[in-house]
Design an enzyme around this catalytic site. Structure first.
Site, PDB file in Angstrom:
ATOM      1  N   ASP A  61       0.968  -1.188   0.105  1.00  0.00           N
ATOM      2  CA  ASP A  61      -0.144  -0.032   0.021  1.00  0.00           C
ATOM      3  C   ASP A  61       0.887   1.222   0.191  1.00  0.00           C
ATOM      4  O   ASP A  61       1.822   1.321   0.922  1.00  0.00           O
ATOM      5  CB  ASP A  61      -0.825  -0.084   1.362  1.00  0.00           C
ATOM      6  CG  ASP A  61      -1.993   0.895   0.871  1.00  0.00           C
ATOM      7  OD1 ASP A  61      -2.908   0.662  -0.123  1.00  0.00           O
ATOM      8  OD2 ASP A  61      -2.213   2.025   1.609  1.00  0.00           O
ATOM      9  N   SER A  62       0.660   2.220  -0.871  1.00  0.00           N
ATOM     10  CA  SER A  62       1.618   3.297  -1.168  1.00  0.00           C
ATOM     11  C   SER A  62       0.988   4.381  -1.626  1.00  0.00           C
ATOM     12  O   SER A  62      -0.257   4.356  -2.084  1.00  0.00           O
ATOM     13  CB  SER A  62       2.815   2.643  -2.112  1.00  0.00           C
ATOM     14  OG  SER A  62       2.268   2.129  -3.097  1.00  0.00           O
ATOM     15  N   PHE A 143       5.443   5.213 -13.091  1.00  0.00           N
ATOM     16  CA  PHE A 143       3.902   4.991 -13.294  1.00  0.00           C
ATOM     17  C   PHE A 143       3.370   6.401 -12.383  1.00  0.00           C
ATOM     18  O   PHE A 143       4.348   6.736 -11.755  1.00  0.00           O
ATOM     19  CB  PHE A 143       3.223   3.669 -13.007  1.00  0.00           C
ATOM     20  CG  PHE A 143       3.421   3.198 -11.705  1.00  0.00           C
ATOM     21  CD1 PHE A 143       4.694   2.591 -11.203  1.00  0.00           C
ATOM     22  CD2 PHE A 143       2.371   3.268 -10.627  1.00  0.00           C
ATOM     23  CE1 PHE A 143       4.658   2.353  -9.816  1.00  0.00           C
ATOM     24  CE2 PHE A 143       2.385   2.849  -9.275  1.00  0.00           C
ATOM     25  CZ  PHE A 143       3.662   2.260  -9.002  1.00  0.00           C
ATOM     26  N   GLY A 144       1.955   6.384 -12.188  1.00  0.00           N
ATOM     27  CA  GLY A 144       1.474   7.064 -11.323  1.00  0.00           C
ATOM     28  C   GLY A 144       1.819   8.635 -11.109  1.00  0.00           C
ATOM     29  O   GLY A 144       2.039   9.451 -12.165  1.00  0.00           O
ATOM     30  N   TYR A 145       2.359   9.003 -10.171  1.00  0.00           N
ATOM     31  CA  TYR A 145       2.953  10.476  -9.717  1.00  0.00           C
ATOM     32  C   TYR A 145       4.298  10.456 -10.128  1.00  0.00           C
ATOM     33  O   TYR A 145       4.836  11.738 -10.218  1.00  0.00           O
ATOM     34  CB  TYR A 145       2.684  10.658  -8.336  1.00  0.00           C
ATOM     35  CG  TYR A 145       1.165  10.781  -7.986  1.00  0.00           C
ATOM     36  CD1 TYR A 145       0.437  11.813  -7.972  1.00  0.00           C
ATOM     37  CD2 TYR A 145       0.715   9.646  -7.478  1.00  0.00           C
ATOM     38  CE1 TYR A 145      -1.088  11.870  -7.752  1.00  0.00           C
ATOM     39  CE2 TYR A 145      -0.643   9.586  -6.942  1.00  0.00           C
ATOM     40  CZ  TYR A 145      -1.343  10.777  -7.213  1.00  0.00           C
ATOM     41  OH  TYR A 145      -2.864  10.615  -6.526  1.00  0.00           O
ATOM     42  N   ASP A 146       5.023   9.525 -10.691  1.00  0.00           N
ATOM     43  CA  ASP A 146       6.495   9.531 -11.324  1.00  0.00           C
ATOM     44  C   ASP A 146       6.773  10.883 -12.177  1.00  0.00           C
ATOM     45  O   ASP A 146       7.732  11.389 -11.953  1.00  0.00           O
ATOM     46  CB  ASP A 146       6.750   8.331 -11.713  1.00  0.00           C
ATOM     47  CG  ASP A 146       7.087   7.525 -10.649  1.00  0.00           C
ATOM     48  OD1 ASP A 146       7.210   7.648  -9.541  1.00  0.00           O
ATOM     49  OD2 ASP A 146       7.328   6.039 -11.186  1.00  0.00           O
ATOM     50  N   ARG A 174       9.437   2.255  -2.450  1.00  0.00           N
ATOM     51  CA  ARG A 174       9.141   0.712  -2.586  1.00  0.00           C
ATOM     52  C   ARG A 174      10.348   0.082  -2.382  1.00  0.00           C
ATOM     53  O   ARG A 174      10.486  -1.182  -1.942  1.00  0.00           O
ATOM     54  CB  ARG A 174       8.416   0.598  -3.963  1.00  0.00           C
ATOM     55  CG  ARG A 174       8.030  -0.911  -4.326  1.00  0.00           C
ATOM     56  CD  ARG A 174       7.138  -1.041  -5.209  1.00  0.00           C
ATOM     57  NE  ARG A 174       5.895  -0.290  -4.874  1.00  0.00           N
ATOM     58  CZ  ARG A 174       5.556   0.781  -5.463  1.00  0.00           C
ATOM     59  NH1 ARG A 174       6.299   1.280  -6.533  1.00  0.00           N
ATOM     60  NH2 ARG A 174       4.523   1.480  -5.231  1.00  0.00           N
TER      61      ARG A 174
HETATM   62  P1  IMP Z   1      -2.817   1.609  -3.881  1.00  0.00           P
HETATM   63  O1  IMP Z   1      -2.736   0.814  -4.860  1.00  0.00           O
HETATM   64  O2  IMP Z   1      -3.985   1.886  -3.175  1.00  0.00           O
HETATM   65  O3  IMP Z   1      -1.625   1.449  -2.965  1.00  0.00           O
HETATM   66  O4  IMP Z   1      -2.506   3.072  -4.584  1.00  0.00           O
HETATM   67  C1  IMP Z   1      -1.182   3.622  -4.863  1.00  0.00           C
HETATM   68  C2  IMP Z   1      -1.173   5.138  -5.309  1.00  0.00           C
HETATM   69  O5  IMP Z   1       0.057   5.585  -5.088  1.00  0.00           O
HETATM   70  C3  IMP Z   1      -1.552   4.994  -6.763  1.00  0.00           C
HETATM   71  O6  IMP Z   1      -2.124   6.009  -7.096  1.00  0.00           O
HETATM   72  C4  IMP Z   1      -0.017   5.070  -7.406  1.00  0.00           C
HETATM   73  O7  IMP Z   1      -0.068   5.711  -8.681  1.00  0.00           O
HETATM   74  C5  IMP Z   1       0.737   6.160  -6.366  1.00  0.00           C
HETATM   75  N1  IMP Z   1       1.809   5.292  -6.061  1.00  0.00           N
HETATM   76  C6  IMP Z   1       2.304   4.541  -5.433  1.00  0.00           C
HETATM   77  N2  IMP Z   1       3.790   4.103  -5.547  1.00  0.00           N
HETATM   78  C7  IMP Z   1       4.040   4.851  -6.633  1.00  0.00           C
HETATM   79  C8  IMP Z   1       5.143   5.013  -7.462  1.00  0.00           C
HETATM   80  O8  IMP Z   1       6.225   4.436  -7.149  1.00  0.00           O
HETATM   81  N3  IMP Z   1       5.045   6.189  -8.213  1.00  0.00           N
HETATM   82  C9  IMP Z   1       4.337   6.790  -8.839  1.00  0.00           C
HETATM   83  N4  IMP Z   1       2.857   6.661  -7.998  1.00  0.00           N
HETATM   84  C10 IMP Z   1       2.949   5.814  -6.956  1.00  0.00           C
END
Ligand code: IMP
Length: 193
Positions: A61-62, A143-146, A174
């Protein structure tokens, strides 16, 4: 592995060599993420996956915390722009909400939980990575906010999406959590030998 997020899986696969990670089967339903901390959500997901599969399970969870928003979006990072929001929509909202000339410091946090079907307590390992929010997205990796996360530890002004995967793993939230988990798994394995 209590996740279906292909990006997280790819990163964890590289970070946990010698451990075979299997994505959570499609028919296993995870409980809704109602926890207020990354740790709590990771524990619940890992426990549910271990009980459903009868195998040891890891859950990630991140998310990202912005200082200007009092730590938001935090555990709501995946749903920041709405329940069905895409990564791009979440990132666009963060770039809109954090004032341009305000405090742009951000932190990534990752909680990795390990659960076994017959062992009551989960183990949780947390990693953090601090950085600054860029004003516009750059780069195509990660991915995501990277694309808007400029890590403090990179000597250049690159975003996480402009780093090679190995470079991201070396400093990411991570990467840190996974190395702590891998070390603990090694110790636990050595103890039963
Ligand atoms: P989860 O699946 O509920 O843990 O959601 C994680 C959220 O945090 C997602 O929106 C991801 O885009 C963002 N996130 C988590 N780790 C990373 C990362 O390593 N890079 C960019 N975004 C991340």
């Amino acid at each position: 592995m209590s996740s279906r997020n292909a990006h997280k899986l790819r990163e964890l696969d590289a970070l946990l060599p010698g451990h075979e990670l299997v994505p959570l089967p499609a028919d296993v339903e995870l409980p809704p993420e109602t926890g207020t901390t990354f740790e709590e959500n990771a524990r619940v997901k890992a426990r549910a996956a271990a009980e459903a599969t009868g195998e040891p399970a890891i859950a990630d969870d991140s998310g990202i915390a912005a200082a200007a928003l009092g730590g938001q979006p935090g555990v709501r990072s995946a749903r920041f722009a709405g329940d069905e929001a895409t990564d791009e929509e979440n990132l666009a909202k963060l770039l809109r909400d954090v004032p341009r000339d305000g405090d742009r410091s951000v932190a990534y946090v990752c909680a990795l939980a390990f659960a076994e079907p017959d062992v009551e307590a989960e183990r949780v390992f947390e990693g953090r990575c601090t950085g600054t929010l860029a004003t516009a997205p750059r780069g195509t990796g990660g991915f995501g906010y990277d694309p808007a996360f400029v890590p403090d530890e990179d000597p250049g002004d690159r975003t996480m999406a402009e780093l090679d995967p190995d470079e991201k793993d070396a400093i990411s939230h991570r990467g840190r959590a996974a190395r702590a988990l891998a070390e603990w798994l090694e110790t636990a394995r050595a103890a039963v030998r």
